[in-house]
Scaffold this motif. Structure first.
Motif: not given
Lengths: 226, 230
Positions: B23-26, B128-131, B134
């Motif tokens: 999660l949050g790899m990007c 806000a768009v970090n996996c 969420l």
């Protein structure tokens, strides 16, 4: 949607070279996962089996196409200050639809994917395409772009899943390829053993790394300076 | 039953956001070129996770879960509220909470702690768009932690685990500039492979045994200590 296409059609045919390029580019030299480095978050954890990869790829394709279309239609109405929130609401609504459909028709897969269906919302591919393409382009090219990127993502997912399922559990889409592991017939009678390492999360990263390696040695233009 | 400390340690090591769930790899791949920025983003992730997961926990337990609206029943004159199940709304509620809290935190930090804003500011909108944010909320919902303390411990642990992962990869990437990596692997490819190897190293933490029921016969320790069986 249909109106926009009609007014546009005479000048620019639906499947013009430019539009086709929008679909084919992301499949190879501009792949969302290996080149743009988007959407890896949810891509790797669910590639243990091909079936999950197919379902996840389909779900992302659906959300991306409809989302790109909606955002593209709304692009002149969205104030740029709150665009992220508008985009998130559109994606979240679409993902809820996907989640409910999966729960109803594919409960097994839905169970396995668990939180990763919800994580499509923050999948960087979707937000990335909204920001980079749909906010600035007409609906039809946006749909094309979405199909291309969705297929590029799904293709890579399935490719990784094929390696992991084949060598990790000796099956493909649930069908045994190397014979039955428990009964020990087929290839297993010769002493072949499944590589359990493949099922573990780190191998997904290493497989993607190797895919990137192969792709970049075939196309030298993609090689990065550090 | 897992103690709060068990949940905390587990979230850092054996269920690390990056190495076990990706999660949050990007942002992990995009912002890990130097240690300094990695520390900034890592700290911002810890901060936002610790704020949002407890809020989402309250939302889940008093609004969304089946029967969560029971508190409406006697006092407010609503009948049958305990049968309402709003859990299908959870995605949209969670992401709205995350996005608005990130905005709020950004404004508050800018107003009251300009120094911190200088360090974290540019990373906050990214988050806000970090996996992983969420993801934290969805795992909290999935695992049904019994108290808000457990949920907070889980969020703090996940944040610290994410921090450790991104700082470690940034340090490795700084050093790897000096080695002779095959040209096609440079940049992204080698980062993936190193992350994979780090993930294998982190898998050794899965040997830690959590919870006290199964290990009663072993040495009895104080409430908050977990037993480690090699």
């Amino acid at each position: 949607m249909s109106e926009t296409v009609k007014t546009k059609a005479p000048r620019n045919p639906l499947f013009s070279k430019k539009n086709k390029k929008l679909i084919t580019d992301p499949l190879t030299d501009n792949n969302p996962v290996t080149i743009q480095v988007l959407g890896i978050c949810s891509a790797l954890a669910i590639t243990v089996q091909v079936e999950q990869g197919v379902v996840m790829g389909g779900a992302v394709l659906f959300v991306l196409v409809l989302g790109n279309l909606i955002i593209s239609l709304l692009r002149n109405l969205i104030p740029s200050r709150i665009r992220i929130i508008v985009q998130l609401v559109v994606v979240a609504a679409l993902v809820i639809i996907v989640n409910e459909v999966l729960k109803a028709f594919l409960p097994d897969v839905s169970e396995k994917l668990s939180v990763f269906v919800g994580l499509i919302i923050t999948n960087c591919i979707i937000m990335g395409r909204f920001e980079a393409f749909a906010m600035a382009n007409k609906p039809w090219p946006s749909v094309m772009d979405a199909i291309g990127n969705g297929l590029g993502y799904a293709g890579l997912l399935i490719l990784v899943a094929v390696f992991r399922e084949l060598f990790g559990s000796g099956t493909l889409y649930g069908f045994p390829i190397f014979g039955d592991y428990i009964e020990g017939n087929g290839l297993y009678s010769l002493g072949y053993v499944n590589n359990n390492m493949m099922i573990l999360p780190p191998m997904a990263l290493i497989i993607v790394g190797v895919i990137i390696w192969v792709q970049r040695s075939r196309n030298k233009a993609l090689i990065e300076e550090y | 039953m897992e103690s709060t400390l068990d949940i905390f340690i587990k979230a850092i090591f054996s269920e690390n956001m990056i190495f076990a769930y990706f999660l949050g790899m990007c942002s992990y791949l995009a912002v890990s070129k130097t240690v300094k920025t990695a520390v900034g983003l890592g700290a911002a992730v810890i901060f936002v996770l610790v704020v949002t997961v407890p809020v989402n926990y309250l939302l889940e337990n008093y609004l969304l879960k089946e029967g969560a609206l029971e508190w409406l029943n006697p006092d407010w004159g609503v009948n049958g509220a305990s049968t309402i199940d709003l859990s299908f709304l959870s995605f949209i509620m969670f992401i709205a909470v995350v996005a608005s809290i990130v905005q709020l935190v950004e404004m508050l930090v800018e107003k009251f702690a300009p120094a911190l804003y200088g360090a974290l500011g540019i990373f906050l909108p990214l988050i806000a768009v970090n996996c992983s944010i969420l993801g934290g909320a969805l795992f909290m919902q999935d695992r049904q932690y019994s108290t808000i303390l457990d949920a907070t411990a889980f969020s703090l642990g996940s944040g610290i685990g994410w921090f450790i992962a991104i700082v470690a990869i940034a340090a490795i990437r700084e050093k790897i500039r000096y080695s002779n990596v095959p040209a096609p692997l440079r940049g992204l490819g080698i980062t993936f492979i190193i992350t994979g190897l780090m993930g294998i190293a982190f898998m050794s933490f899965s040997g830690i045994k959590y919870g006290k029921d199964e290990v009663k016969a072993k040495t009895v320790q104080s409430d908050d200590t977990n037993n480690i069986n090699p």
